[in-house]
Scaffold this motif. Structure first.
Motif, PDB file in Angstrom:
ATOM      1  N   ALA A  46       0.833  -1.204   0.000  1.00 25.04           N
ATOM      2  CA  ALA A  46       0.000   0.000   0.000  1.00 25.04           C
ATOM      3  C   ALA A  46       0.869   1.255   0.000  1.00 25.04           C
ATOM      4  O   ALA A  46       0.580   2.226  -0.706  1.00 25.04           O
ATOM      5  CB  ALA A  46      -0.936  -0.007   1.207  1.00 25.04           C
ATOM      6  N   ILE A  47       1.931   1.236   0.777  1.00 23.11           N
ATOM      7  CA  ILE A  47       2.843   2.386   0.808  1.00 23.11           C
ATOM      8  C   ILE A  47       3.473   2.597  -0.571  1.00 23.11           C
ATOM      9  O   ILE A  47       3.594   3.739  -1.043  1.00 23.11           O
ATOM     10  CB  ILE A  47       3.916   2.198   1.900  1.00 23.11           C
ATOM     11  N   TYR A  49       2.186   1.794  -3.467  1.00 25.29           N
ATOM     12  CA  TYR A  49       1.160   2.351  -4.358  1.00 25.29           C
ATOM     13  C   TYR A  49       0.904   3.823  -4.052  1.00 25.29           C
ATOM     14  O   TYR A  49       0.707   4.626  -4.955  1.00 25.29           O
ATOM     15  CB  TYR A  49      -0.136   1.557  -4.272  1.00 25.29           C
ATOM     16  N   LYS A  50       0.904   4.181  -2.776  1.00 25.29           N
ATOM     17  CA  LYS A  50       0.721   5.588  -2.419  1.00 25.29           C
ATOM     18  C   LYS A  50       1.887   6.430  -2.938  1.00 25.29           C
ATOM     19  O   LYS A  50       1.695   7.570  -3.357  1.00 25.29           O
ATOM     20  CB  LYS A  50       0.546   5.738  -0.917  1.00 25.29           C
ATOM     21  N   GLN A  51       3.087   5.861  -2.928  1.00 21.63           N
ATOM     22  CA  GLN A  51       4.238   6.563  -3.483  1.00 21.63           C
ATOM     23  C   GLN A  51       4.058   6.766  -4.981  1.00 21.63           C
ATOM     24  O   GLN A  51       4.394   7.827  -5.515  1.00 21.63           O
ATOM     25  CB  GLN A  51       5.540   5.800  -3.193  1.00 21.63           C
ATOM     26  N   GLY A  53       1.249   7.131  -6.465  1.00 21.32           N
ATOM     27  CA  GLY A  53       0.274   8.212  -6.579  1.00 21.32           C
ATOM     28  C   GLY A  53       0.921   9.569  -6.378  1.00 21.32           C
ATOM     29  O   GLY A  53       0.635  10.527  -7.113  1.00 21.32           O
ATOM     30  N   SER A  54       1.790   9.661  -5.397  1.00 21.60           N
ATOM     31  CA  SER A  54       2.516  10.921  -5.157  1.00 21.60           C
ATOM     32  C   SER A  54       3.393  11.269  -6.348  1.00 21.60           C
ATOM     33  O   SER A  54       3.474  12.439  -6.755  1.00 21.60           O
ATOM     34  CB  SER A  54       3.383  10.807  -3.905  1.00 21.60           C
ATOM     35  N   PHE A  98      -3.368   8.786 -10.367  1.00 23.64           N
ATOM     36  CA  PHE A  98      -3.455   8.908  -8.909  1.00 23.64           C
ATOM     37  C   PHE A  98      -4.585   8.036  -8.366  1.00 23.64           C
ATOM     38  O   PHE A  98      -4.408   7.325  -7.369  1.00 23.64           O
ATOM     39  CB  PHE A  98      -3.673  10.374  -8.509  1.00 23.64           C
ATOM     40  N   SER A 101      -3.617   4.375  -8.378  1.00 23.61           N
ATOM     41  CA  SER A 101      -2.678   4.026  -7.305  1.00 23.61           C
ATOM     42  C   SER A 101      -3.392   3.980  -5.955  1.00 23.61           C
ATOM     43  O   SER A 101      -3.095   3.112  -5.126  1.00 23.61           O
ATOM     44  CB  SER A 101      -1.502   4.999  -7.272  1.00 23.61           C
ATOM     45  N   GLU A 102      -4.352   4.876  -5.723  1.00 21.32           N
ATOM     46  CA  GLU A 102      -5.123   4.849  -4.475  1.00 21.32           C
ATOM     47  C   GLU A 102      -5.963   3.574  -4.392  1.00 21.32           C
ATOM     48  O   GLU A 102      -6.044   2.944  -3.335  1.00 21.32           O
ATOM     49  CB  GLU A 102      -6.026   6.082  -4.382  1.00 21.32           C
ATOM     50  N   ALA A 105      -3.714   0.654  -3.621  1.00 21.08           N
ATOM     51  CA  ALA A 105      -3.314   0.657  -2.207  1.00 21.08           C
ATOM     52  C   ALA A 105      -4.421   0.070  -1.348  1.00 21.08           C
ATOM     53  O   ALA A 105      -4.168  -0.755  -0.457  1.00 21.08           O
ATOM     54  CB  ALA A 105      -2.975   2.075  -1.752  1.00 21.08           C
TER      55      ALA A 105
END
Length: 150
Positions: A46-47, A49-51, A53-54, A98, A101-102, A105
């Motif tokens: 999840a981290i 995937y959040k990266q 997205g960022s 984005f 990716s969310e 996650a």
């Protein structure tokens, strides 16, 4: 002499019951470790995937800045015409990346939670099965004792 063998058998059954419970506890602990590993793996994914997205948002920001800078350098109004069209396209693509990716996650966390639940359920089942086997061994020991003293 027969009483001695029966007493030894009773003691053996009681020892077997204790060992069965210990095995059940060990199996449950092993499944709990697997559950914790599944939770950790899901969190790690999840981290990541959040990266992503960022990174997508950062790339979007850079793209928008480049579009505005190029339009301004070319003497074009960056808020109208083809420059605005390019900005809208970049916004839609960046937003889509984005959102994906969310979603990924959330899926990673959900999958990890489900897998951890399966492991925890298996651990409870192993412990319950061991307790039932231990109770059966104690029951056999009680039956032997009853036969010995009847």
């Amino acid at each position: 002499m027969e009483y001695a063998f029966t007493a030894i058998s009773i003691g053996s059954k009681l020892g077997q019951a204790s060992a069965q419970r210990d095995v059940g506890r060990a199996q449950q602990a092993g499944y709990e470790q697997q559950a914790q590993a599944a939770d950790l793996k899901g969190l790690s994914e999840a981290i990541a995937y959040k990266q992503q997205g960022s990174d997508a948002l950062r790339n979007l920001n850079e793209t928008l800045a480049a579009i505005v800078a190029r339009a301004g350098a070319g003497g074009v109004d960056p808020t109208s015409g083809s420059a605005a069209t390019m900005q809208m396209f970049a916004m839609s693509e960046g937003s889509r990346e984005f959102s994906i990716s969310e979603d990924n996650a959330a899926l990673a966390l959900g999958e990890a939670t489900q897998q951890a639940g399966i492991y925890r359920s298996a651990g409870r089942t192993a412990q319950l099965s061991a307790n039932v086997s231990a109770a059966a061994s104690v029951g056999e020991a009680a039956y032997m004792a009853g036969q010995l003293f009847s």
